[in-house]
Structure formats: C-alpha cells, structure tokens
Design a protein around this motif. Sequence first.
Motif, PDB file in Angstrom:
ATOM      1  N   SER A 292      -6.837   1.549 -12.073  1.00 27.74           N
ATOM      2  CA  SER A 292      -8.330   0.640 -12.102  1.00 27.74           C
ATOM      3  C   SER A 292      -8.611   1.519 -12.572  1.00 27.74           C
ATOM      4  N   ASP A 293      -8.784   3.100 -13.014  1.00 25.43           N
ATOM      5  CA  ASP A 293      -9.906   3.631 -13.287  1.00 25.43           C
ATOM      6  C   ASP A 293      -9.666   3.619 -15.137  1.00 25.43           C
TER       7      ASP A 293
ATOM      8  N   ARG B 186     -10.026  -2.207 -12.786  1.00 26.05           N
ATOM      9  CA  ARG B 186     -10.005  -2.588 -11.077  1.00 26.05           C
ATOM     10  C   ARG B 186      -9.415  -4.437 -11.277  1.00 26.05           C
TER      11      ARG B 186
ATOM     12  N   ALA C  14      -9.919   0.604  -1.107  1.00 27.75           N
ATOM     13  CA  ALA C  14     -10.479   1.440  -2.304  1.00 27.75           C
ATOM     14  C   ALA C  14     -10.899   1.084  -3.755  1.00 27.75           C
ATOM     15  N   THR C  15      -9.689  -0.028  -4.108  1.00 30.20           N
ATOM     16  CA  THR C  15     -10.482  -0.245  -5.715  1.00 30.20           C
ATOM     17  C   THR C  15     -11.518  -1.017  -5.283  1.00 30.20           C
TER      18      THR C  15
ATOM     19  N   GLY D 125     -12.526   5.222  -9.319  1.00 30.60           N
ATOM     20  CA  GLY D 125     -10.887   4.937  -8.626  1.00 30.60           C
ATOM     21  C   GLY D 125     -10.473   5.656  -8.022  1.00 30.60           C
ATOM     22  N   GLU D 126     -10.604   6.990  -8.539  1.00 29.31           N
ATOM     23  CA  GLU D 126      -9.669   8.086  -8.141  1.00 29.31           C
ATOM     24  C   GLU D 126     -10.800   8.761  -6.824  1.00 29.31           C
TER      25      GLU D 126
ATOM     26  N   GLN E 190     -12.193   6.673  -4.879  1.00 30.94           N
ATOM     27  CA  GLN E 190     -11.376   5.874  -3.692  1.00 30.94           C
ATOM     28  C   GLN E 190     -10.006   5.905  -3.389  1.00 30.94           C
ATOM     29  N   GLY E 191      -9.704   5.995  -4.354  1.00 30.34           N
ATOM     30  CA  GLY E 191      -8.355   6.425  -3.573  1.00 30.34           C
ATOM     31  C   GLY E 191      -7.966   7.244  -2.561  1.00 30.34           C
TER      32      GLY E 191
ATOM     33  N   GLY F 256      -5.726   3.984  -7.276  1.00 29.72           N
ATOM     34  CA  GLY F 256      -7.207   4.408  -7.841  1.00 29.72           C
ATOM     35  C   GLY F 256      -7.279   4.549  -9.191  1.00 29.72           C
TER      36      GLY F 256
ATOM     37  N   ALA G 191     -14.276   1.686  -5.109  1.00 30.02           N
ATOM     38  CA  ALA G 191     -14.433   1.459  -6.616  1.00 30.02           C
ATOM     39  C   ALA G 191     -15.595   0.866  -7.721  1.00 30.02           C
TER      40      ALA G 191
ATOM     41  N   SER H  94      -2.143   5.668  -2.644  1.00 28.95           N
ATOM     42  CA  SER H  94      -3.841   4.974  -2.983  1.00 28.95           C
ATOM     43  C   SER H  94      -4.176   6.033  -4.156  1.00 28.95           C
TER      44      SER H  94
END
Length: 399
Positions: free
Chosen positions: A67-68, A72, A114-115, A335-336, A338-339, A64, A118, A60
């Motif tokens: 995605s950063d 996303r 998670a994504t 993203g980080e 939420q991951g 995340g 974010a 995860s």
Amino acid sequence: MRLPVLFLLITVMIDAMGVGLIMPVMPDLIRDVQGGTLAQAAIWGGVLSTVFAVMQFLCSPGLGNLSDHFGRRPVLLVSLAVLTLDYLVMALAGSIWLLLLGRVVGGITSATQATASACMADLSAPKDKAANFGLVGAAFGLGFVLGPLVGGTLGAFGPRAPFYAAALLAGANFAFGLLVMRETVTDRIRRPFTWARANPLCAFRAVSNLPGVRPLLWVFFVYSVALYVYPAIWAYFTQERFGWSTQVIGLSLALFGVTVALVQGGLIRVFLFRLGDRGTVIFGLVLDAISATLIAVIASGTLALILTPIAALGAVVVPALQGIMSRRAPDDAQGELQGVLTSVNALAMILSPLMMTTSFAAFTAESAPIYLPGAPFLLATVLLLGALALFLRARSSVT
C-alpha cells in the motif's frame, strides 16, 4: 463525514463483523463438512483460528508495504474483492480442507484494518491522528458487537447463511469503495516495494529503527497479549466462577464492545485533550491493571457486569499509542507501520490464548494447589504493569 473516511470505517467494521458473523456457526459447519463430535470440531476450530492468525502475522507487513508503493485504494479494493470470493467458497465448502484454505486466504486479506489505518493517517493532521485512530477502533468494536448478534440470528437458517451474508457485505462495500475512495498515496510519499521489507522480521527491524518506536512496539505487544485474556478466557471464566449462561456471557461481551466503541469513537478525544497522548496511555494501562485484578478476585457476577464497561475505558491505550508511533513514522512508511502493528497483534492473538487457557486449567483442575479461576486475569495484570513500566522507561522519547 467525508465519504472516503466513511468507507474506511465501514471496511474495518465489516472486517470485524465478518469474523463475528461466522463464529456462532463454525462448530455446526465443521461437523456438517467433517462429521465427528463437538470436541473434534473444537480442535479443528482451534486449527482454523490459529491458521488465520499466523497468515495475518506473516502477510500484514507485506500488504502494508504494497500500500505504501501501489496505494491504499488498490490494496483495499483487491482485499475486499478476494474476501468476498473467500466467503462464498467457505459457504459452498464441502470439505474441511476448503474451510482451511478459506481461513488461509482470509488471514492474508485481513490486512484491511492496517491499510485503512494507514489511509486514515494519510488523511489526518498530526494532532488529529490519535483521535482518528480511535474512530477506526470504534468501528472495529461496533463490528465486534454486531457480528455475533447477526451471525447467531442468521444461523437459524443454517450454518452457511452467515457466510453468504458476510460475502454480501464485503461485496457491497467493495462497490461503495470503487465509487468514493480516492488514492491518498501521492508520488511525494510513494516508496519502492521490496520483498525484503515484506518479510515480517525485516519490517519489524525497519520500523523499530524509527526514533523512539522500538520500546513502543514492545508496549503494544505486551499490552495486546494481556488484553486478549478477555476473548480467550471470558466465557470459561464466567461460567466457572459465576455460573453464567451463554445469554449472559453474550450480553457482557456486547456491553464491553459497545463501551469500547463509545470510548474510541468519542470519549478518547476528551482524554487526549485533558491528558495528552502520553497521559492517556498511562491512564488506560493503570485502569486496565486495576480492572483485571478486581475481576480476578471478586465473587459476584453482578459486580463483574458493572466492571465490564469500566474495564472498557482502558481501550484508549491503542489509538493513543498508534498516534504516537504514526507521528514518528515518515509519510512513506505509514502502511508499513500499520502492517507491523497488525502482525504484532496477530502474534499476541496466537500466544495469549495458550497462556491464558493454560493458567485457567492449571488453577481450576482438581490437582490445583489453590482454586483460582481468576488466575489468567492476575497474569494479565502482571503483563499490564510490565507494559506500564516499559512505557514509563520510554518517557524520554514520548511526548
């Protein structure tokens, strides 16, 4: 409602449904491909669940961070595409090893929540983040309710039918997202991807260094371990304590899930308005501790059913905590964050069932010092009070 937000909520709902869809038929499917007894199937079922949670924990933060950097949209769409194929593979699986591979891939791609969270943070003003995270929680709760109901119904057509349904849902949502989802990561907040920060431990360290976030991560973890008492032990506890049938157990879980969806999708805005983020977290932790204690000691199944929706009111804790932490994270680290939260939740999902089932067995065995089937809920109460103490200790950094 804007279409991108609708896509995010459907994504989270399908993620929860996908797990629930296959739960009712996993014992039959495992015996179909492996043979053996129900007890042996239960052992393999535990292995598959653990593998899923471990892969979610490990991967995860990496997704995340991806995605950063990449955005996303591509992470969500690729995850949905792979998840669609994964369900098809599991539907066609002829060996236990293919099912195991399917759970490995499913755990890796399960970072959609998670994504999506974010992405919801990207789309939300700071003051609206907690309430909008509540929408994400509501979507997950709705999926939690619908999944087992639909899966149990489709299971009448064979143990593989729910997997085809899950693949169809994921594929349809992939097509929907392809049409309506826009990218929310701009060059202003885009951050370079590094393998070091994809490591869960390094990601924890990076997020923990954000001002005031470290103690809140501990609150989130302890709270998650406590609250997993419900999925880990509820069916065993209610059957032992009240003699409930599987139908009543399913009804109580559906009642809990519907109430969680209503609380996180709407009522949380009232709590946030009246109590603020900090007051909402305190209210939820206190209510959860009281509910767990009462469930542990009552002898009436009717009272337990009445308490179920009341206990679900404590679901305000997670979105309020998410909102506090999200405001403390920079835009290029949503993203980080939420991951990491997904990994923390996965770690709780690994540890809590072991703790709760062990305490249940210890206090219901013939050799138990006292007969106390509600022991896991008393353990949860202790953990919830610990989470409350940690949160109050961090009050200087929480507004």
